[in-house]
Design a protein around this motif. Sequence first.
Motif, PDB file in Angstrom:
ATOM      1  N   GLN A   1       0.827  -1.208   0.000  1.00 54.59           N
ATOM      2  CA  GLN A   1       0.000   0.000   0.000  1.00 54.59           C
ATOM      3  C   GLN A   1       0.865   1.264   0.000  1.00 54.59           C
ATOM      4  O   GLN A   1       0.502   2.268  -0.614  1.00 54.59           O
ATOM      5  CB  GLN A   1      -0.922   0.006   1.219  1.00 54.59           C
ATOM      6  CG  GLN A   1      -2.010  -1.051   1.140  1.00 54.59           C
ATOM      7  CD  GLN A   1      -2.981  -0.929   2.289  1.00 54.59           C
ATOM      8  OE1 GLN A   1      -3.590   0.104   2.488  1.00 54.59           O
ATOM      9  NE2 GLN A   1      -3.133  -1.990   3.052  1.00 54.59           N
ATOM     10  N   GLY A   2       2.006   1.185   0.678  1.00 55.92           N
ATOM     11  CA  GLY A   2       2.915   2.324   0.672  1.00 55.92           C
ATOM     12  C   GLY A   2       3.460   2.590  -0.723  1.00 55.92           C
ATOM     13  O   GLY A   2       3.591   3.743  -1.151  1.00 55.92           O
TER      14      GLY A   2
ATOM     15  N   LEU B   1       4.925   3.077   4.930  1.00 55.42           N
ATOM     16  CA  LEU B   1       6.240   2.450   4.808  1.00 55.42           C
ATOM     17  C   LEU B   1       7.001   2.465   6.128  1.00 55.42           C
ATOM     18  O   LEU B   1       7.790   1.558   6.418  1.00 55.42           O
ATOM     19  CB  LEU B   1       7.039   3.146   3.706  1.00 55.42           C
ATOM     20  CG  LEU B   1       6.447   2.944   2.300  1.00 55.42           C
ATOM     21  CD1 LEU B   1       7.045   3.940   1.313  1.00 55.42           C
ATOM     22  CD2 LEU B   1       6.683   1.516   1.825  1.00 55.42           C
ATOM     23  N   ASN B   2       6.776   3.491   6.945  1.00 57.16           N
ATOM     24  CA  ASN B   2       7.344   3.490   8.295  1.00 57.16           C
ATOM     25  C   ASN B   2       6.840   2.277   9.067  1.00 57.16           C
ATOM     26  O   ASN B   2       7.595   1.625   9.797  1.00 57.16           O
ATOM     27  CB  ASN B   2       6.956   4.774   9.036  1.00 57.16           C
ATOM     28  CG  ASN B   2       8.089   5.775   9.081  1.00 57.16           C
ATOM     29  OD1 ASN B   2       9.238   5.409   9.252  1.00 57.16           O
ATOM     30  ND2 ASN B   2       7.764   7.044   8.928  1.00 57.16           N
TER      31      ASN B   2
ATOM     32  N   GLY C   1      14.350  -5.882   8.418  1.00 58.42           N
ATOM     33  CA  GLY C   1      15.284  -6.493   7.493  1.00 58.42           C
ATOM     34  C   GLY C   1      14.824  -6.430   6.047  1.00 58.42           C
ATOM     35  O   GLY C   1      15.446  -7.047   5.177  1.00 58.42           O
ATOM     36  N   ASN C   2      13.769  -5.689   5.781  1.00 59.79           N
ATOM     37  CA  ASN C   2      13.243  -5.582   4.426  1.00 59.79           C
ATOM     38  C   ASN C   2      13.898  -4.401   3.715  1.00 59.79           C
ATOM     39  O   ASN C   2      13.538  -3.243   3.938  1.00 59.79           O
ATOM     40  CB  ASN C   2      11.716  -5.410   4.468  1.00 59.79           C
ATOM     41  CG  ASN C   2      11.083  -5.565   3.096  1.00 59.79           C
ATOM     42  OD1 ASN C   2      11.589  -5.052   2.099  1.00 59.79           O
ATOM     43  ND2 ASN C   2       9.956  -6.262   3.056  1.00 59.79           N
ATOM     44  N   ALA C   3      14.865  -4.682   2.865  1.00 55.66           N
ATOM     45  CA  ALA C   3      15.615  -3.624   2.183  1.00 55.66           C
ATOM     46  C   ALA C   3      14.709  -2.779   1.284  1.00 55.66           C
ATOM     47  O   ALA C   3      14.859  -1.563   1.197  1.00 55.66           O
ATOM     48  CB  ALA C   3      16.739  -4.235   1.361  1.00 55.66           C
ATOM     49  N   LYS C   4      13.779  -3.428   0.615  1.00 53.80           N
ATOM     50  CA  LYS C   4      12.884  -2.704  -0.291  1.00 53.80           C
ATOM     51  C   LYS C   4      12.035  -1.690   0.467  1.00 53.80           C
ATOM     52  O   LYS C   4      11.815  -0.571  -0.006  1.00 53.80           O
ATOM     53  CB  LYS C   4      11.985  -3.695  -1.025  1.00 53.80           C
ATOM     54  CG  LYS C   4      11.106  -3.076  -2.098  1.00 53.80           C
ATOM     55  CD  LYS C   4      10.363  -4.156  -2.853  1.00 53.80           C
ATOM     56  CE  LYS C   4       9.508  -3.567  -3.969  1.00 53.80           C
ATOM     57  NZ  LYS C   4       8.798  -4.628  -4.733  1.00 53.80           N
TER      58      LYS C   4
ATOM     59  N   LEU D   1      10.762   3.849   1.359  1.00 56.54           N
ATOM     60  CA  LEU D   1      10.520   4.848   2.397  1.00 56.54           C
ATOM     61  C   LEU D   1      11.485   6.022   2.227  1.00 56.54           C
ATOM     62  O   LEU D   1      11.085   7.187   2.347  1.00 56.54           O
ATOM     63  CB  LEU D   1      10.692   4.218   3.783  1.00 56.54           C
ATOM     64  CG  LEU D   1      10.621   5.185   4.979  1.00 56.54           C
ATOM     65  CD1 LEU D   1       9.296   5.941   4.995  1.00 56.54           C
ATOM     66  CD2 LEU D   1      10.806   4.418   6.286  1.00 56.54           C
ATOM     67  N   ALA D   2      12.738   5.724   1.943  1.00 59.25           N
ATOM     68  CA  ALA D   2      13.732   6.781   1.727  1.00 59.25           C
ATOM     69  C   ALA D   2      13.330   7.671   0.560  1.00 59.25           C
ATOM     70  O   ALA D   2      13.425   8.901   0.623  1.00 59.25           O
ATOM     71  CB  ALA D   2      15.101   6.168   1.473  1.00 59.25           C
TER      72      ALA D   2
END
Length: 247
Positions: free
Chosen positions: A113-114, A130-131, A139-142, A147-148
């Motif tokens: 959804q993010g 995403l936060n 541990g979810n890099a994606k 989020l970044a």
Amino acid sequence: MTDHFAVLGVSRNATSAEIRDAYLKLARNTHPDTVRDPEARKKAETVFKSVTAAYDTLSKDRSRRDYAAKLSPESESRTPPTATRSWTGQTQASVPSGPGPSTGPVSLDALSQGIEAYKKKDYHTAVQLLNRAVSQDEGNAKAHAVLAMAMAKNPNWVRDAMKHMESASRLEPKNVSYLAELALLLQSQGLKLRAKKTLERAIAIKEDHPDVIRAMAEIPIAPAEPESPAEGTAETSRGLFDRLRKR
């Protein structure tokens, strides 16, 4: 005691989907970053904090159970208001949500959804979702990477954006897209030496990658000047996002 159900305009037996939908709509309407007037912004910040606190409490099964157990009988029998006032003072109808779509793990639901919110350029909602995805699966890099990218749209959040892209790069050190995007974020903040070193790591992995080529066009691979952090904004291209979406 604050009635979080009333804040969101949902009933005591609201489903998780109804609570989520109510929060997302209220967050869009009350986010202080959309307000320019200082006084109105203060009011918006207060309302937004209440909405966020309500969602943080009710979105988790355990905290919701603990909170519901503390509510007085009066609060339990009270019907949530059919309308709520936003920071603008205008009355807004509460969100009557129907059953939401079936979902898998909460972290994946928040992540998907993010990403959708980011695609629609609803960056504030994307950051909120995403936060949550990151907090549920650090541990979810994606999740960190998208989020970044969403945070980078707000000049006040660029530093936090860098931290999350750094996390994504640590989790997937061979991902040249993450490294290239991190280099661009560092460059935007005047951290030229770090940007150069980060880009060099990406070049060593795959020099002809589109994201690396894009970063090379903006970051000179020549002796950099000493770092001097500067105020500024970061522009996050769609290149990385498009590749993340296809994964």
